[in-house]
Scaffold this motif. Structure first.
Motif, PDB file in Angstrom:
ATOM      1  N   GLY A  27       0.809  -1.206   0.000  1.00  0.00           N
ATOM      2  CA  GLY A  27       0.000   0.000   0.000  1.00  0.00           C
ATOM      3  C   GLY A  27       0.837   1.248   0.000  1.00  0.00           C
ATOM      4  N   THR A  28       0.537   2.175   0.871  1.00  0.00           N
ATOM      5  CA  THR A  28       1.216   3.459   0.923  1.00  0.00           C
ATOM      6  C   THR A  28       1.988   3.582   2.231  1.00  0.00           C
ATOM      7  N   ARG A  29       2.632   4.728   2.410  1.00  0.00           N
ATOM      8  CA  ARG A  29       3.322   4.991   3.676  1.00  0.00           C
ATOM      9  C   ARG A  29       2.343   5.046   4.852  1.00  0.00           C
ATOM     10  N   PHE A  30       1.052   5.255   4.550  1.00  0.00           N
ATOM     11  CA  PHE A  30       0.083   5.501   5.607  1.00  0.00           C
ATOM     12  C   PHE A  30      -0.643   4.243   6.068  1.00  0.00           C
ATOM     13  N   LYS A  31      -0.844   3.309   5.120  1.00  0.00           N
ATOM     14  CA  LYS A  31      -1.630   2.136   5.494  1.00  0.00           C
ATOM     15  C   LYS A  31      -1.471   1.039   4.444  1.00  0.00           C
ATOM     16  N   VAL A  32      -1.359  -0.181   4.939  1.00  0.00           N
ATOM     17  CA  VAL A  32      -1.438  -1.367   4.088  1.00  0.00           C
ATOM     18  C   VAL A  32      -2.707  -2.112   4.479  1.00  0.00           C
ATOM     19  N   PHE A  33      -3.604  -2.297   3.525  1.00  0.00           N
ATOM     20  CA  PHE A  33      -4.869  -2.979   3.805  1.00  0.00           C
ATOM     21  C   PHE A  33      -4.727  -4.470   3.537  1.00  0.00           C
ATOM     22  N   ALA A  34      -4.969  -5.272   4.546  1.00  0.00           N
ATOM     23  CA  ALA A  34      -4.914  -6.725   4.388  1.00  0.00           C
ATOM     24  C   ALA A  34      -6.131  -7.206   3.617  1.00  0.00           C
ATOM     25  N   TYR A 247       0.880  10.952 -10.038  1.00  0.00           N
ATOM     26  CA  TYR A 247       1.593  12.049  -9.401  1.00  0.00           C
ATOM     27  C   TYR A 247       3.064  11.733  -9.158  1.00  0.00           C
ATOM     28  N   ALA A 248       3.349  10.614  -8.498  1.00  0.00           N
ATOM     29  CA  ALA A 248       4.740  10.276  -8.212  1.00  0.00           C
ATOM     30  C   ALA A 248       4.912   8.789  -8.482  1.00  0.00           C
ATOM     31  N   ASP A 249       5.506   8.063  -7.555  1.00  0.00           N
ATOM     32  CA  ASP A 249       5.714   6.631  -7.747  1.00  0.00           C
ATOM     33  C   ASP A 249       4.497   5.898  -7.214  1.00  0.00           C
ATOM     34  N   ASP A 250       3.389   5.968  -7.959  1.00  0.00           N
ATOM     35  CA  ASP A 250       2.113   5.494  -7.451  1.00  0.00           C
ATOM     36  C   ASP A 250       1.952   3.978  -7.517  1.00  0.00           C
ATOM     37  N   ASP A 251       2.751   3.300  -8.357  1.00  0.00           N
ATOM     38  CA  ASP A 251       2.740   1.830  -8.437  1.00  0.00           C
ATOM     39  C   ASP A 251       1.371   1.264  -8.773  1.00  0.00           C
TER      40      ASP A 251
END
Length: 388
Positions: A27-34, A247-251
Motif C-alpha cells: 500500500g502506501t506509507r500511511f496504510k497497508v490494507f490486508a 503524481y509520483a511513484d504510485d505503483d
C-alpha cells in the motif's frame, strides 16, 4: 500495413515477468490494507503467479525480493516453481528497510554499513545461482535530505566501488540491472536519480550491467520513450518495471494512468528491436496493489502491456517512414494515432483462443472460483507484505 501473421507471431513470443510482492499485502506509507486469501509465504506467491500465467499464457517468470522471499532452500523453491510451469526471474535486493541504512547503504559514510549492504547484494548473487536466475536487480534508496548533509561526489565514488565489487562476482550469463528513481525516500539528492546516472555507472562497469526503466520513476512530463530509444540504441536497456503514476511513484497497474504513454514506449521498443530475443529486454511488472484484488490486478496489467504492444506492432512502418522523410508532420503523427486507436482486443482474444485459453483472462479467473477458495483456505499464519 503490417502483416497480421507477423504481428501475431511477435505477440505470441512476448513474455512478461510478474513480481512476487504484487501478490502480497502492500500500500502506501500511511496504510497497508490486508485482504483475504493473500499468500503467507513465497510458495503461495508462486501458486498465485501460476494462475496469472495459466490464464494469460505469457507470464512464465516471477521476480523474487530478498529478504521478503527468503527461504531455507532456494533450489526447492525453484523446483516448486518449475512444477507450476514457472521459472524464477530477477532477484531484487533490499537495502532500504534496515535501521543501519538510515543514511544510506552502499553510499553510507560508515564503511561498516557499506560492507553490510554489499554483503547482502552478494547474498543475492548466491541466490541467483541457486535458483537459476540471470538477473540481479538493484534499487537504492540512498541519498540525502538536506544540502551539505554529505559529499555528493564521494557518495558516487562509494556507489561505484560497491557496484564494481558485485559486478565482479557475477557469473556467466548473469546480469546486473540498475534501477533509478527521481526521489523518495531521499528528498534532496537521490544517489541514482535518473537514467543518465544509471547509464554512466553501467557504461563503466561493462556489458553485464544494464539500466532498468521503471515507468513510475520520472518527473511529470518526462519523455520516457526518448529514454527507451536512446538506451536501446546504446544496447543498455536491460529491463522495464511497468506500472502507472498519476503524481509520483504510485505503483498502479501498468497502463492505467496513461495508456497512450505505454503505447509510445512500446512503439520505441518495437521500432528499435527491443522485442527481438537478441535485445534481452526483460518486460517486468513492478506494482503494489493497495485496494484492488491482487491476482486480477496482475492479470489486468499483463493484458494492458499486451494491448500496448499489439498497437505498437500495428504501426505502418513504411507509411511512417515515408511521412518522416518527406517532412509530413501531421501525416507521421496520424500513422501513430491510427495504430493507437486500433481496437486490438479482438486480435488478442483470438490469439488466446488459438492457444486454448479463454479470450478474457480476468473474467475466466473470476469465474474459476479460486479467489473464494484461497480466501477460505489461507487462514492463520502471517500474510506476506512489506508492512506499513
Amino acid at each position: 500495413m503490417p502483416e497480421l501473421s507477423a504481428v501475431k507471431a511477435a505477440l505470441a513470443s512476448q513474455t512478461i515477468e510478474t513480481p512476487s510482492w504484487g501478490y502480497g499485502n502492500s500500500g502506501t506509507r500511511f496504510k497497508v490494507f490486508a485482504q483475504p486469501g493473500v499468500p503467507r509465504d513465497p510458495f503461495e506467491k508462486l501458486d498465485d503467479a501460476a494462475q496469472v500465467h495459466a490464464f494469460t499464457g505469457v507470464a512464465p517468470r516471477v521476480s523474487l525480493h530478498i529478504p521478503w522471499d527468503r527461504v531455507d532452500d532456494y533450489a526447492a523453491l525453484a523446483a516448486y516453481a518449475k512444477e507450476r510451469g514457472l521459472t524464477l526471474g530477477a532477484v531484487n535486493s533490499n537495502v532500504f528497510q534496515d535501521d543501519d541504512f538510515k543514511l544510506g547503504s552502499v553510499t553510507h559514510p560508515d564503511p561498516a554499513v557499506r560492507r553490510k549492504a554489499v554483503a547482502h547484494l552478494l547474498e543475492c548473487v548466491g541466490i541467483m545461482e541457486a535458483t537459476g536466475s540471470s538477473d540481479l536487480k538493484l534499487w537504492f534508496s540512498d541519498g540525502t535530505n538536506y544540502p551539505g548533509q554529505d559529499d555528493v561526489a564521494a557518495r558516487q565514488d562509494r556507489l561505484a566501488e560497491a557496484l564494481t565489487t558485485v559486478y565482479e562476482r557475477l557469473g556467466e550469463g548473469q546480469r546486473m540491472l540498475l534501477e533509478y528513481k527521481l526521489f523518495e525516500p531521499a528528498f534532496y539528492a537521490t544517489d541514482v536519480p535518473d537514467w543518465g546516472t544509471a547509464y554512466a555507472h553501467c557504461l563503466k562497469l561493462g556489458p553485464k550491467a544494464k539500466v532498468v526503466v521503471d515507468t513510475g520513476h520520472h518527473a511529470p512530463g518526462t519523455n520516457i520513450e526518448f529514454i527507451v530509444a536512446v538506451l536501446l540504441r546504446e544496447g543498455k536497456l536491460g529491463a522495464f518495471d511497468f506500472n502507472s503514476r498519476f503524481y509520483a511513484d504510485d505503483d498502479l497497474m501498468a497502463g492505467a494512468a496513461d495508456p497512450f504513454q505505454l503505447f509510445r514506449i512500446m512503439h520505441e521498443v518495437v521500432r528499435n528491436g527491443g522485442l527481438e530475443p537478441a535485445a534481452q529486454v526483460n518486460f517486468m511488472l513492478d506494482q503494489c496493489h493497495n485496494i484492488e484484488a491482487k491476482i486480477p490486478a496482475v492479470i489486468r496489467s499483463v493484458m494492458n502491456v499486451q494491448e500496448a504492444t499489439a498497437k505498437a506492432l500495428m504501426v505502418d512502418a513504411d507509411a511512417l517512414g515515408a511521412a518522416q522523410r518527406s517532412g509530413d508532420v501531421l501525416g507521421a503523427n496520424a500513422v501513430l494515432m491510427d495504430a493507437y486507436n486500433t481496437d486490438v482486443r479482438p486480435l488478442l482474444a483470438g490469439i488466446r483462443e488459438e492457444s486454448g485459453l479463454h479470450p478474457d483472462p480476468v473474467a475466466a479467473y473470476l469465474a474459476s472460483g479460486r479467489q473464494q477458495r484461497i480466501a477460505a483456505e489461507r487462514v492463520g499464519g502471517t500474510q506476506a507484505g512489506w508492512g506499513a
